[in-house]
Design a protein around this motif. Structure first.
Motif, PDB file in Angstrom:
ATOM      1  N   MET A  49       0.741  -1.243  -0.071  1.00  0.00           N
ATOM      2  CA  MET A  49      -0.086  -0.087  -0.118  1.00  0.00           C
ATOM      3  C   MET A  49       0.707   1.310   0.181  1.00  0.00           C
ATOM      4  SD  MET A  49      -3.219  -1.038  -0.098  1.00  0.00           S
ATOM      5  CE  MET A  49      -3.922   0.329   0.384  1.00  0.00           C
ATOM      6  N   PRO A  50       0.486   2.325  -0.663  1.00  0.00           N
ATOM      7  CA  PRO A  50       1.335   3.725  -0.481  1.00  0.00           C
ATOM      8  C   PRO A  50       1.418   4.018   0.792  1.00  0.00           C
ATOM      9  CG  PRO A  50      -1.067   3.970  -1.204  1.00  0.00           C
ATOM     10  CD  PRO A  50      -1.025   2.408  -1.324  1.00  0.00           C
ATOM     11  N   HIS A  51       2.483   4.667   0.941  1.00  0.00           N
ATOM     12  CA  HIS A  51       2.835   5.402   2.289  1.00  0.00           C
ATOM     13  C   HIS A  51       3.729   6.473   2.107  1.00  0.00           C
ATOM     14  CE1 HIS A  51       6.449   2.646   1.432  1.00  0.00           C
ATOM     15  NE2 HIS A  51       6.965   3.787   2.368  1.00  0.00           N
ATOM     16  N   VAL A  52       3.715   7.174   3.077  1.00  0.00           N
ATOM     17  CA  VAL A  52       4.402   8.422   3.222  1.00  0.00           C
ATOM     18  C   VAL A  52       5.700   8.102   4.132  1.00  0.00           C
ATOM     19  CG1 VAL A  52       4.853  10.645   3.871  1.00  0.00           C
ATOM     20  CG2 VAL A  52       2.545  10.182   2.972  1.00  0.00           C
ATOM     21  N   THR A  53       6.988   8.388   3.555  1.00  0.00           N
ATOM     22  CA  THR A  53       8.149   8.207   4.393  1.00  0.00           C
ATOM     23  C   THR A  53       8.640   9.443   4.780  1.00  0.00           C
ATOM     24  OG1 THR A  53       8.917   6.305   2.588  1.00  0.00           O
ATOM     25  CG2 THR A  53      10.653   7.377   4.065  1.00  0.00           C
ATOM     26  N   MET A  54       8.426   9.438   6.292  1.00  0.00           N
ATOM     27  CA  MET A  54       8.518  11.159   6.964  1.00  0.00           C
ATOM     28  C   MET A  54       9.974  11.017   7.288  1.00  0.00           C
ATOM     29  SD  MET A  54       5.668  12.687   7.008  1.00  0.00           S
ATOM     30  CE  MET A  54       6.344  13.726   7.984  1.00  0.00           C
ATOM     31  N   PRO A  55      10.705  12.109   6.896  1.00  0.00           N
ATOM     32  CA  PRO A  55      12.010  12.265   7.324  1.00  0.00           C
ATOM     33  C   PRO A  55      12.273  12.482   8.881  1.00  0.00           C
ATOM     34  CG  PRO A  55      10.861  14.291   6.371  1.00  0.00           C
ATOM     35  CD  PRO A  55      10.022  13.200   6.220  1.00  0.00           C
ATOM     36  N   SER A  56      13.342  11.968   9.301  1.00  0.00           N
ATOM     37  CA  SER A  56      13.613  12.177  10.657  1.00  0.00           C
ATOM     38  C   SER A  56      13.956  13.659  10.871  1.00  0.00           C
ATOM     39  CB  SER A  56      14.900  11.246  10.922  1.00  0.00           C
ATOM     40  OG  SER A  56      15.348  11.527  12.032  1.00  0.00           O
ATOM     41  N   PRO A  57      13.493  14.264  11.926  1.00  0.00           N
ATOM     42  CA  PRO A  57      13.707  15.562  12.247  1.00  0.00           C
ATOM     43  C   PRO A  57      15.371  15.696  12.801  1.00  0.00           C
ATOM     44  CG  PRO A  57      12.444  14.498  14.178  1.00  0.00           C
ATOM     45  CD  PRO A  57      12.481  13.609  12.846  1.00  0.00           C
ATOM     46  N   SER A  58      15.974  14.567  13.087  1.00  0.00           N
ATOM     47  CA  SER A  58      17.305  14.973  13.404  1.00  0.00           C
ATOM     48  C   SER A  58      18.110  14.755  12.251  1.00  0.00           C
ATOM     49  CB  SER A  58      17.902  13.650  13.974  1.00  0.00           C
ATOM     50  OG  SER A  58      17.448  12.345  13.453  1.00  0.00           O
ATOM     51  N   THR A  59      17.557  14.736  10.941  1.00  0.00           N
ATOM     52  CA  THR A  59      18.497  14.688   9.693  1.00  0.00           C
ATOM     53  C   THR A  59      18.438  16.180   9.213  1.00  0.00           C
ATOM     54  OG1 THR A  59      17.849  12.423   9.111  1.00  0.00           O
ATOM     55  CG2 THR A  59      18.971  13.729   7.458  1.00  0.00           C
ATOM     56  N   TRP A  86       8.717  21.137   1.506  1.00  0.00           N
ATOM     57  CA  TRP A  86       9.578  20.364   0.391  1.00  0.00           C
ATOM     58  C   TRP A  86       9.144  18.865   1.040  1.00  0.00           C
ATOM     59  CZ3 TRP A  86      11.020  21.886  -4.201  1.00  0.00           C
ATOM     60  CH2 TRP A  86      11.084  23.110  -4.345  1.00  0.00           C
ATOM     61  N   LEU A  87       8.976  18.220  -0.017  1.00  0.00           N
ATOM     62  CA  LEU A  87       8.730  16.521   0.176  1.00  0.00           C
ATOM     63  C   LEU A  87       9.932  15.849  -0.154  1.00  0.00           C
ATOM     64  CD1 LEU A  87       5.061  16.172  -1.027  1.00  0.00           C
ATOM     65  CD2 LEU A  87       5.851  17.058   1.186  1.00  0.00           C
ATOM     66  N   VAL A  88      10.409  14.870   0.973  1.00  0.00           N
ATOM     67  CA  VAL A  88      11.642  14.415   0.714  1.00  0.00           C
ATOM     68  C   VAL A  88      11.636  12.852   1.090  1.00  0.00           C
ATOM     69  CG1 VAL A  88      12.859  16.665   1.306  1.00  0.00           C
ATOM     70  CG2 VAL A  88      12.598  14.908   3.096  1.00  0.00           C
ATOM     71  N   THR A  89      12.561  12.228   0.635  1.00  0.00           N
ATOM     72  CA  THR A  89      12.495  10.842   1.014  1.00  0.00           C
ATOM     73  C   THR A  89      14.032  10.171   0.748  1.00  0.00           C
ATOM     74  OG1 THR A  89      11.587   8.621   0.760  1.00  0.00           O
ATOM     75  CG2 THR A  89      11.749   9.722  -1.103  1.00  0.00           C
ATOM     76  N   GLU A  90      14.317   9.146   1.070  1.00  0.00           N
ATOM     77  CA  GLU A  90      15.366   8.137   0.601  1.00  0.00           C
ATOM     78  C   GLU A  90      15.241   7.487  -0.419  1.00  0.00           C
ATOM     79  OE1 GLU A  90      17.531   7.280   4.934  1.00  0.00           O
ATOM     80  OE2 GLU A  90      16.383   5.627   3.837  1.00  0.00           O
ATOM     81  N   LEU A 138       7.823  12.470   0.901  1.00  0.00           N
ATOM     82  CA  LEU A 138       7.152  12.019  -0.272  1.00  0.00           C
ATOM     83  C   LEU A 138       6.469  10.547  -0.278  1.00  0.00           C
ATOM     84  CD1 LEU A 138       7.822  13.490  -3.090  1.00  0.00           C
ATOM     85  CD2 LEU A 138       9.695  11.781  -3.378  1.00  0.00           C
ATOM     86  N   ARG A 139       5.244  10.580  -0.899  1.00  0.00           N
ATOM     87  CA  ARG A 139       4.341   9.375  -0.719  1.00  0.00           C
ATOM     88  C   ARG A 139       4.855   8.278  -1.783  1.00  0.00           C
ATOM     89  NH1 ARG A 139      -1.091   8.490   0.283  1.00  0.00           N
ATOM     90  NH2 ARG A 139      -1.392  10.591   0.468  1.00  0.00           N
ATOM     91  N   ALA A 140       5.159   7.334  -1.359  1.00  0.00           N
ATOM     92  CA  ALA A 140       5.598   6.066  -2.218  1.00  0.00           C
ATOM     93  C   ALA A 140       4.432   5.511  -2.806  1.00  0.00           C
ATOM     94  CB  ALA A 140       6.398   5.209  -1.241  1.00  0.00           C
ATOM     95  N   SER A 141       4.612   4.814  -3.962  1.00  0.00           N
ATOM     96  CA  SER A 141       3.720   4.164  -4.645  1.00  0.00           C
ATOM     97  C   SER A 141       4.278   2.643  -5.367  1.00  0.00           C
ATOM     98  CB  SER A 141       2.960   4.812  -5.851  1.00  0.00           C
ATOM     99  OG  SER A 141       2.481   6.144  -5.448  1.00  0.00           O
ATOM    100  N   TYR A 142       3.537   1.862  -5.827  1.00  0.00           N
ATOM    101  CA  TYR A 142       4.045   0.655  -6.255  1.00  0.00           C
ATOM    102  C   TYR A 142       3.519   0.267  -7.683  1.00  0.00           C
ATOM    103  CZ  TYR A 142       5.957   0.237  -1.393  1.00  0.00           C
ATOM    104  OH  TYR A 142       6.555   0.479  -0.434  1.00  0.00           O
ATOM    105  N   PRO A 143       4.283   0.061  -8.609  1.00  0.00           N
ATOM    106  CA  PRO A 143       3.798  -0.344  -9.996  1.00  0.00           C
ATOM    107  C   PRO A 143       2.915  -1.308 -10.147  1.00  0.00           C
ATOM    108  CG  PRO A 143       6.278  -0.484  -9.981  1.00  0.00           C
ATOM    109  CD  PRO A 143       5.482  -0.394  -8.378  1.00  0.00           C
ATOM    110  N   ASN A 144       2.483  -2.332  -9.093  1.00  0.00           N
ATOM    111  CA  ASN A 144       1.366  -3.227  -9.141  1.00  0.00           C
ATOM    112  C   ASN A 144       0.006  -2.698  -8.469  1.00  0.00           C
ATOM    113  OD1 ASN A 144       2.195  -3.320  -6.468  1.00  0.00           O
ATOM    114  ND2 ASN A 144       2.705  -5.545  -6.447  1.00  0.00           N
TER     115      ASN A 144
END
Length: 324
Positions: A1-11, A264-268, A28-34
């Motif tokens: 399922m899509p999810h939002v990877t929340m950045p660590s406030p310590s980064t 700004w939306l960020v992620t790894e 940034l919200r993650a999605s999957y091709p399937n």
């Protein structure tokens, strides 16, 4: 399922004009091709981007990354004794001699400084292994299905293969229609990270609801230009002249976010991921502060419906001074 990877406030996340405040940062919200195609289309329309996990085979991405850094190794950019695929920057170097395309300082001829490093980075755009990577069937087949273009899906030849060495200047604030205005505004950009990118590793960042703001900026200026009596071509050229050098809305993401009250939306990112975004989606990048000196590598691939007008300037390989 899509999810939002929340950045660590310590980064800490640094951009060209300073450190982003915690309230300026979201995930940034993650999605999957399937996932159901209609859900993905709606998400793309609503948010202006689609952050796809594992849409490309990881081994294909790492193979291209290794080839890139093997090519650039003679420039002295890599730390001695490290494997090219890891892309570890030699911290003894002057970072300014290893600038990223589109972000570094330039000489009197408009070329980024960097000598052999820049020459090899440009050469990489025409290498057979890179041409093959740009035509990755997993990504192209997904885009053909996602857009409904099918066999009319065209991968534009002009691409931007960009490195981001630790501590160097990052890419400023922009949206892609600025550079593709000689065609319909229906193109899709796929930003493909070529390797894993830590949160502070210089990856792309996306302005929340930035696609709506980008269209508003574009439409507002165009209407004013036409009302002033400019022709369509004159309006396009006048708009470009009002941009910053290199087609930027702003050099600093921090100040831009403050001016518009947006995050700004960020992620790894991981090798195999890609972010699809609209021609008006506003984005930038952070300064690479990776503690292990990993060089960020990524490429911008553009796709169009070949049955509609598109910017034919993008049918040639990228080169300095090509006017785009």
């Amino acid at each position: 399922m899509p999810h939002v990877t929340m950045p660590s406030p310590s980064t800490p996340l640094f951009v060209n004009d300073g450190l982003l405040n915690p309230q300026q940062v979201g995930g940034l919200r993650a999605s999957y091709p399937n996932e159901p195609l209609e859900d993905l289309k709606q998400r793309y329309q609503d948010e202006g981007y689609l952050f796809l996990k594992s849409v490309l085979p990881r081994e294909d991405v790492l193979k291209a990354r290794e080839a890139y850094f093997k090519l650039l190794e003679p420039s002295g950019v890599l730390a001695p004794g490290t494997a090219p695929v890891h892309g570890i920057f030699d911290g003894r170097n002057d970072k300014l001699d290893f600038p990223g395309i589109g972000a570094g300082s330039t000489d009197a001829n408009g070329r980024p400084r960097g000598g052999l490093f820049v020459d090899l980075a440009m050469q990489a755009h025409t290498e057979p292994w890179y041409k093959e990577f740009c035509q990755n069937p997993s990504l192209i087949s997904f885009i053909a299905k996602f857009t409904g273009w099918g066999d009319k899906t065209l991968s534009l030849r002009r691409t931007l293969l960009r490195n981001n060495t630790p501590g160097n200047k990052a890419i400023g604030v922009h949206y892609d229609q600025i550079f593709l205005r000689h065609g319909d505004d229906t193109s899709v950009t796929a930003w493909v990270p070529m390797g894993d990118i830590s949160l502070d590793g210089g990856g792309l960042i996306y302005l929340e609801n930035g696609h709506a703001l980008g269209r508003e900026i574009e439409d507002g200026f165009y209407v004013r230009a036409r009302e002033a009596g400019l022709s369509e071509d004159e309006a396009k050229n006048a708009f470009n002249k009002n941009m910053m050098s290199g087609g930027l809305l702003a050099d600093g993401p921090k100040g831009f976010a403050e001016a518009y009250g947006k995050r700004w939306l960020v992620t790894e990112f991981e090798a195999g991921d890609a972010v699809l975004h609209t021609p008006y989606t506003i984005h930038a990048s952070t300064i690479n502060k990776n503690a292990s000196n990993v060089i960020r590598l990524g490429t911008d691939l553009r796709f169009v419906d070949s049955s509609k007008p598109y910017d034919v300037r993008w049918t040639n390989d990228y080169m300095f001074g090509d006017g785009v």
